[in-house]
Design a protein around this motif. Structure first.
Motif, short mmCIF file in Angstrom:
data_model
loop_
_atom_site.label_atom_id
_atom_site.label_comp_id
_atom_site.label_asym_id
_atom_site.label_seq_id
_atom_site.Cartn_x
_atom_site.Cartn_y
_atom_site.Cartn_z
N SER A 190 -3.92 11.00 3.75
CA SER A 190 -3.56 9.99 5.16
C SER A 190 -5.07 9.24 5.01
N PHE A 191 -5.79 9.93 5.68
CA PHE A 191 -7.18 8.66 5.00
C PHE A 191 -7.63 7.66 4.00
N SER A 192 -7.19 8.03 2.88
CA SER A 192 -7.21 7.74 1.58
C SER A 192 -6.00 6.47 2.09
N MET A 193 -5.17 6.58 1.97
CA MET A 193 -4.23 6.01 2.46
C MET A 193 -4.83 5.20 2.95
N LEU A 194 -5.84 5.13 4.05
CA LEU A 194 -5.81 3.73 5.46
C LEU A 194 -6.85 3.37 4.61
N MET A 195 -7.98 3.89 3.81
CA MET A 195 -8.89 3.34 3.50
C MET A 195 -8.25 2.35 2.31
N GLU A 196 -6.93 2.08 1.80
CA GLU A 196 -6.87 1.42 0.53
C GLU A 196 -5.65 0.19 1.08
N PHE A 209 -2.64 -0.89 14.53
CA PHE A 209 -3.30 0.28 13.80
C PHE A 209 -4.06 1.11 14.73
N LYS A 210 -4.19 0.77 16.23
CA LYS A 210 -5.39 2.20 16.80
C LYS A 210 -4.07 3.30 16.70
N PHE A 211 -3.14 3.37 16.79
CA PHE A 211 -1.88 4.28 16.64
C PHE A 211 -2.14 4.73 15.64
N VAL A 212 -2.34 4.43 14.03
CA VAL A 212 -2.53 4.79 13.16
C VAL A 212 -3.66 6.37 12.69
N VAL A 213 -5.08 4.85 13.12
CA VAL A 213 -5.82 5.49 13.25
C VAL A 213 -5.67 6.42 14.27
N ARG A 214 -5.66 6.80 15.64
CA ARG A 214 -5.27 8.10 16.13
C ARG A 214 -4.15 8.88 15.47
N SER A 215 -3.74 8.42 14.63
CA SER A 215 -2.37 9.76 13.76
C SER A 215 -3.29 10.62 13.35
N ILE A 216 -4.13 9.69 12.84
CA ILE A 216 -4.21 9.76 10.91
C ILE A 216 -5.54 11.35 11.73
N ASN A 217 -6.24 10.57 12.50
CA ASN A 217 -7.25 11.45 13.16
C ASN A 217 -7.36 12.58 13.77
N GLU A 218 -5.87 12.55 14.48
CA GLU A 218 -5.17 14.03 14.73
C GLU A 218 -4.47 15.01 13.89
N GLN A 219 -4.64 13.95 12.69
CA GLN A 219 -4.32 15.77 11.38
C GLN A 219 -5.41 15.73 10.96
N GLN A 220 -6.30 14.76 10.88
CA GLN A 220 -7.10 15.73 10.65
C GLN A 220 -7.78 16.75 11.53
N ASN A 221 -7.94 17.00 12.24
CA ASN A 221 -8.33 17.79 13.97
C ASN A 221 -6.78 18.67 13.55
N ILE A 222 -6.04 18.83 13.20
CA ILE A 222 -4.88 19.72 13.02
C ILE A 222 -6.09 20.50 12.06
N ALA A 223 -5.68 19.56 10.57
CA ALA A 223 -6.27 20.75 9.30
C ALA A 223 -7.59 21.50 10.21
N GLY A 224 -8.22 20.40 10.35
CA GLY A 224 -9.88 21.41 10.60
C GLY A 224 -10.01 22.85 11.60
N ASP A 225 -8.50 22.38 13.11
CA ASP A 225 -8.59 23.78 13.07
C ASP A 225 -7.99 24.94 12.81
N MET A 226 -6.57 24.56 12.00
CA MET A 226 -6.12 25.23 11.10
C MET A 226 -7.46 26.45 9.68
N MET A 227 -8.20 24.95 9.32
CA MET A 227 -9.15 26.25 8.08
C MET A 227 -10.14 26.90 8.97
N LYS A 228 -10.34 26.56 10.20
CA LYS A 228 -11.52 27.42 10.99
C LYS A 228 -10.89 28.26 11.63
N ALA A 229 -9.70 28.10 11.59
CA ALA A 229 -8.96 29.56 11.67
C ALA A 229 -8.77 30.78 10.79
#
Length: 91
Positions: free
Chosen positions: A68-74, A26-46
């Protein structure tokens, strides 16, 4: 970042070791989802600052992170409902 956002496949076998505990999974999955959100945020910022013109890529990365976040919450809700059901069982 664009290569990660452009990948069309979601690979279920990303967890490196199958012998680790479920909490580590679960820690690995949460970190992966966090990484996806960071990448998306960086791309939006760019895109917002004019460093990139890849609006479609940024939106796709944002949607992937959101999904991914919605799936994690489900998954969390299902686990909690299962725990509640077990707690309500009579012996």
């Amino acid at each position: 970042m664009q290569q990660l956002a452009a990948s069309d496949r979601i690979e279920p076998n990303l967890i490196p070791n199958s012998d680790v505990s479920i909490s580590e999974d679960f820690k690995f999955v949460v970190r992966s989802i966090n990484e996806q959100q960071n990448i998306a945020g960086d791309m939006m910022k760019a895109v917002d600052t004019g460093q990139s013109e890849d609006v479609v890529g940024a939106m796709v990365a944002s949607q992937k992170a959101s999904l991914s976040f919605s799936m994690l919450m489900e998954m969390r809700n299902k686990v909690l409902n299962g725990i509640d059901d077990v707690m309500r069982m009579s012996l």
